[in-house]
Design an enzyme around this catalytic site. Sequence first.
Site, PDB file in Angstrom:
ATOM      1  N   TYR A 172       0.768  -1.046  -0.030  1.00 31.90           N
ATOM      2  CA  TYR A 172       0.085  -0.084  -0.085  1.00 31.90           C
ATOM      3  C   TYR A 172       0.980   1.219   0.009  1.00 31.90           C
ATOM      4  O   TYR A 172       0.613   2.282  -0.769  1.00 31.90           O
ATOM      5  CB  TYR A 172      -0.830  -0.069   1.183  1.00 31.90           C
ATOM      6  CG  TYR A 172      -1.824   1.183   1.318  1.00 31.90           C
ATOM      7  CD1 TYR A 172      -2.959   1.345   0.655  1.00 31.90           C
ATOM      8  CD2 TYR A 172      -1.728   2.043   2.399  1.00 31.90           C
ATOM      9  CE1 TYR A 172      -3.854   2.270   1.039  1.00 31.90           C
ATOM     10  CE2 TYR A 172      -2.426   3.073   2.477  1.00 31.90           C
ATOM     11  CZ  TYR A 172      -3.677   3.158   1.780  1.00 31.90           C
ATOM     12  OH  TYR A 172      -4.591   4.225   2.189  1.00 31.90           O
ATOM     13  N   LYS A 220       0.992   4.080  -2.729  1.00 38.50           N
ATOM     14  CA  LYS A 220       0.471   5.453  -2.625  1.00 38.50           C
ATOM     15  C   LYS A 220       1.752   6.479  -2.815  1.00 38.50           C
ATOM     16  O   LYS A 220       1.401   7.643  -3.346  1.00 38.50           O
ATOM     17  CB  LYS A 220       0.026   5.624  -1.112  1.00 38.50           C
ATOM     18  CG  LYS A 220      -1.214   4.940  -0.766  1.00 38.50           C
ATOM     19  CD  LYS A 220      -2.388   5.538  -1.998  1.00 38.50           C
ATOM     20  CE  LYS A 220      -3.689   4.827  -1.424  1.00 38.50           C
ATOM     21  NZ  LYS A 220      -4.592   5.485  -2.488  1.00 38.50           N
TER      22      LYS A 220
END
Length: 306
Positions: free
Chosen positions: A167, A171
């Site tokens: 993640y 991001k």
Amino acid sequence: MAGKPMLEGKVAVVTGAGGGIGREIALMMAMQGARVVINDLGVSVTGDGGSATPAEQTKAIIEQRGGQAVISTDSVASWDSARNIVQTAIDAFGRIDVVVNNAGILRDVIFHKMTADDWNAVINVHLNGSFYVSRAAAEHFRKQENGAFVHMSSTSGLIGNFGQANYAAAKLGITALSKSIALDMKRYNVRSNCIAPFAWSRMTGSIPAETPEQKARVEKLKQMTPDKNAPMAVFLASDAARDVSGQVFATRLNEIFLMSSPRPIRGVHRADGWTPETIAEHAYPALKAAFMPLDRSGEVFSWDPV
């Protein structure tokens, strides 16, 4: 002071708009005059299953409030399906002006236990999905010489967090993607910015709450409702932000932050070059004082939001 809706006449695609932050952004954009494509697969947090119900619920709310919306249940995670999402806007409303790349899933696991599937699933939705949808919309933005991208980043990538290598990588990658879009498409009056949102939603529902300290942190997070992030998304999509591009903002309850981008912070020079030994002897001691700490998002944003 009441006035003309900030997004009047615009068409916005909001991915992951079936709930949480995406739904609140879609609702506020509709209330600000935009016609909205609600993109959502209705999958679980980990990306399993699927249902049109969440998107239908968002659409019903928008229409109850007098707005216009259509639904797309195409995945952001492939080139062809992402193009279908953008085409939905063209078919329904004749144009596209705004893309909000919000769709996401989580496969949180400590790095040394992360599988290839855990990695690829998250990268495909967040990073690849942001590229695919943006790339499809870029063709229309270029022709009309106008458009706005709003991408969702995270302090997990900007700063760091436990158990989120997939993640966090996605991001932080999205911030570089956004900056590249901003640079490449500036000549066409196309803007691209990121928001690192703070919000309590099903995406944060897995945060541990076992110790008194963890429980207290979760209670603070619950104050940060998803709707607190929508005003910044609407602003960045509007003509009021015509001069804002390539930036990263963090929205945290009633706070707004402009986040920094990596820049040189300290340097050393040696006229005859460096060897491993001279780096250890001279460069390392000179640079060490400016090393970034191995901290996490929660340690950097350590104060209570009010």
